[in-house]
Enzyme design. Structure first.
Site, PDB file in Angstrom:
ATOM      1  N   ALA A   1     -16.656   2.146 -14.777  1.00  0.00           N
ATOM      2  CA  ALA A   1     -16.947   0.976 -13.950  1.00  0.00           C
ATOM      3  C   ALA A   1     -18.167   0.211 -14.424  1.00  0.00           C
ATOM      4  O   ALA A   1     -18.386  -0.930 -14.017  1.00  0.00           O
ATOM      5  CB  ALA A   1     -17.154   1.404 -12.494  1.00  0.00           C
TER       6      ALA A   1
ATOM      7  N   ASP B   1     -11.346   9.205 -15.132  1.00  0.00           N
ATOM      8  CA  ASP B   1     -12.721   8.704 -15.075  1.00  0.00           C
ATOM      9  C   ASP B   1     -13.503   9.419 -13.986  1.00  0.00           C
ATOM     10  O   ASP B   1     -14.733   9.369 -13.974  1.00  0.00           O
ATOM     11  CB  ASP B   1     -12.725   7.188 -14.808  1.00  0.00           C
ATOM     12  CG  ASP B   1     -14.137   6.628 -14.774  1.00  0.00           C
ATOM     13  OD1 ASP B   1     -14.895   6.884 -15.730  1.00  0.00           O
ATOM     14  OD2 ASP B   1     -14.502   5.953 -13.792  1.00  0.00           O
TER      15      ASP B   1
ATOM     16  N   GLU C   1     -18.385  16.489  -9.513  1.00  0.00           N
ATOM     17  CA  GLU C   1     -19.097  15.831 -10.601  1.00  0.00           C
ATOM     18  C   GLU C   1     -20.561  16.262 -10.610  1.00  0.00           C
ATOM     19  O   GLU C   1     -21.184  16.296  -9.550  1.00  0.00           O
ATOM     20  CB  GLU C   1     -18.975  14.314 -10.468  1.00  0.00           C
ATOM     21  CG  GLU C   1     -17.539  13.827 -10.583  1.00  0.00           C
ATOM     22  CD  GLU C   1     -17.393  12.308 -10.503  1.00  0.00           C
ATOM     23  OE1 GLU C   1     -18.426  11.620 -10.314  1.00  0.00           O
ATOM     24  OE2 GLU C   1     -16.260  11.826 -10.615  1.00  0.00           O
TER      25      GLU C   1
ATOM     26  N   ARG D   1     -11.121   7.986  -6.728  1.00  0.00           N
ATOM     27  CA  ARG D   1     -12.030   9.091  -6.445  1.00  0.00           C
ATOM     28  C   ARG D   1     -11.379  10.394  -6.880  1.00  0.00           C
ATOM     29  O   ARG D   1     -10.151  10.575  -6.754  1.00  0.00           O
ATOM     30  CB  ARG D   1     -12.385   9.130  -4.954  1.00  0.00           C
ATOM     31  CG  ARG D   1     -13.426   8.093  -4.549  1.00  0.00           C
ATOM     32  CD  ARG D   1     -14.774   8.372  -5.213  1.00  0.00           C
ATOM     33  NE  ARG D   1     -15.790   7.368  -4.910  1.00  0.00           N
ATOM     34  CZ  ARG D   1     -16.077   6.332  -5.682  1.00  0.00           C
ATOM     35  NH1 ARG D   1     -15.396   6.149  -6.787  1.00  0.00           N
ATOM     36  NH2 ARG D   1     -17.041   5.487  -5.354  1.00  0.00           N
TER      37      ARG D   1
ATOM     38  N   VAL E   1      -8.816   6.268 -11.530  1.00  0.00           N
ATOM     39  CA  VAL E   1     -10.032   5.440 -11.534  1.00  0.00           C
ATOM     40  C   VAL E   1     -10.516   5.223 -10.101  1.00  0.00           C
ATOM     41  O   VAL E   1     -11.326   4.335  -9.848  1.00  0.00           O
ATOM     42  CB  VAL E   1      -9.801   4.086 -12.236  1.00  0.00           C
ATOM     43  CG1 VAL E   1      -9.589   4.264 -13.724  1.00  0.00           C
ATOM     44  CG2 VAL E   1      -8.626   3.327 -11.603  1.00  0.00           C
TER      45      VAL E   1
ATOM     46  N   HIS F   1     -17.261   9.350 -15.285  1.00  0.00           N
ATOM     47  CA  HIS F   1     -17.450   8.379 -14.191  1.00  0.00           C
ATOM     48  C   HIS F   1     -18.265   7.177 -14.675  1.00  0.00           C
ATOM     49  O   HIS F   1     -19.182   6.711 -13.996  1.00  0.00           O
ATOM     50  CB  HIS F   1     -18.126   9.042 -12.991  1.00  0.00           C
ATOM     51  CG  HIS F   1     -17.827   8.336 -11.696  1.00  0.00           C
ATOM     52  ND1 HIS F   1     -17.872   8.968 -10.479  1.00  0.00           N
ATOM     53  CD2 HIS F   1     -17.480   7.049 -11.424  1.00  0.00           C
ATOM     54  CE1 HIS F   1     -17.571   8.112  -9.510  1.00  0.00           C
ATOM     55  NE2 HIS F   1     -17.326   6.944 -10.071  1.00  0.00           N
TER      56      HIS F   1
END
Length: 353
Positions: free
Chosen positions: A317, A290, A295, A266, A264, A314
């Site tokens: 959060a 995540d 990306e 980078r 969770v 991602h």
């Protein structure tokens, strides 16, 4: 940052909901907010600071937006979350003294702006670290539980309407040791939740200072050795030169079979080229990611189809409270700046985290 201003002229450089603009004014009346919602890319969802890429400013709107960026003392958000616009703003606005990034890992965006040492000294940069701690900690808990309870087997059996002839055991959090790699705001929230579930929690720390809830502190130099003694690893680290690939071949060679991995932090912290063989031979029994190094995740990445990988785009959060939490953090820091106190969440302009 030698003088203490009586007021602070702040440009809202991203799409901040009107309720949160009002909140900023209420929390710190000394702010002079420069805000025109029509100039910002509209959010497509809560916390979508980049905004809708289809939005294009007219020539008149672009002139107003540029004038705003070049006439304020501080910026709420990197304009369009675009490092190039940050570079332009810092170069053109000699009065700019503070930029707050809406990302917890905003240091990477500051680094990408390629500012000079003099500019990094002149302008203070802060991040939204800690704002996302609770939501990411919940995903970390979910990820470990998904591995411990063998979510993939449950899904497969249900899809086939298969009731196994033999029952099989599941792992329990109060019997597991969790290694939290990184004990910052997110890591501390992760520790709190696993301790509440009865887990034994280890955590990496450079300083060696005690951290509430952590049963054993691990020097990062001994990460691989510690990884060989735990049931799950949760990575919460920012992306820096020193953390890139930190969880890689050496760590995966040390882990016990069926170790669970959650990231969770980078994506670059986990070496995916080393992760795949570890997944294939069962050293990593389950991975909940995540974040990934590139990306969006490439369509041909084997991570998509791997039976023991759970991909979240991602998004762990994000929450309905994110924008107001960041607004509160900004207002608190604005008060500190106006009162001549140190800012919280200052970006380290050497490692950029």
């Amino acid at each position: 940052m030698t003088s203490t201003p009586q007021c602070l002229r702040v440009g809202i450089a991203v799409d901040l909901p009107l309720a949160d603009v009002k909140l900023l004014r209420e929390l710190e009346p000394r702010l002079e907010l420069v805000h025109d919602p029509e100039l910002n890319r509209p959010q497509r969802w809560d916390g979508d600071w980049e905004g809708d890429p289809r939005f294009t400013r007219t020539a008149e709107q672009n002139a107003k937006f540029t004038q705003m960026l070049h006439s304020v003392d501080a910026l709420f958000g990197i304009p369009d979350v675009n490092p190039a616009l940050l570079t332009e703003s810092v170069h053109a606005n000699q009065n700019l003294r503070w930029v707050h990034t809406t990302a917890a890992g905003g240091g990477a965006q500051v680094k990408a702006a390629g500012l000079s040492a003099t500019e990094l000294e002149r302008v203070a940069f802060t991040t939204s670290a800690g704002v996302h701690g609770s939501t990411l900690a919940e995903f970390a808990l979910f990820g470990v539980l998904a591995g411990a309870k063998n979510l993939r087997k449950l899904e497969a059996d249900q899809a086939r309407k298969n009731w196994p002839s033999e029952r099989w055991r599941m792992r329990h959090l109060d019997e597991m040791t969790i290694l939290v790699v990184g004990l910052g705001g997110i890591g501390s929230a992760v520790v709190e939740r696993f301790k509440a579930c009865g887990s034994t929690v280890w955590g990496t720390s450079r300083s060696g200072r005690p951290v509430l809830g952590v049963d054993r502190l691990i020097d990062p130099e001994h990460l691989a050795q510690a990884a060989s003694q735990v049931d799950a690893i949760v990575a919460t680290l920012p992306g820096t030169a020193s953390t890139e690939g930190l969880i890689g071949a050496e760590v995966f060679a040390s882990v016990r079979p069926d170790t669970i991995l959650v990231n969770v932090g980078r994506g670059a912290v986990v070496d995916e080229s080393a992760l795949l063989p570890a997944l294939n031979d069962g050293r990593i029994g389950f991975a909940a990611l995540d974040v990934v190094a590139q990306e969006p995740l490439a369509e041909d990445s084997p991570l998509w189809q791997h039976p023991n990988v759970l991909i979240s785009p991602h998004t762990a959060a994000l929450s309905a409270q994110e924008t107001s939490r960041i607004a509160r953090l900004f207002a608190s820091n604005a008060t500190r700046l106006l009162d001549g106190k140190p800012l919280r969440n200052r970006v380290d302009t050497v490692e950029f985290y």
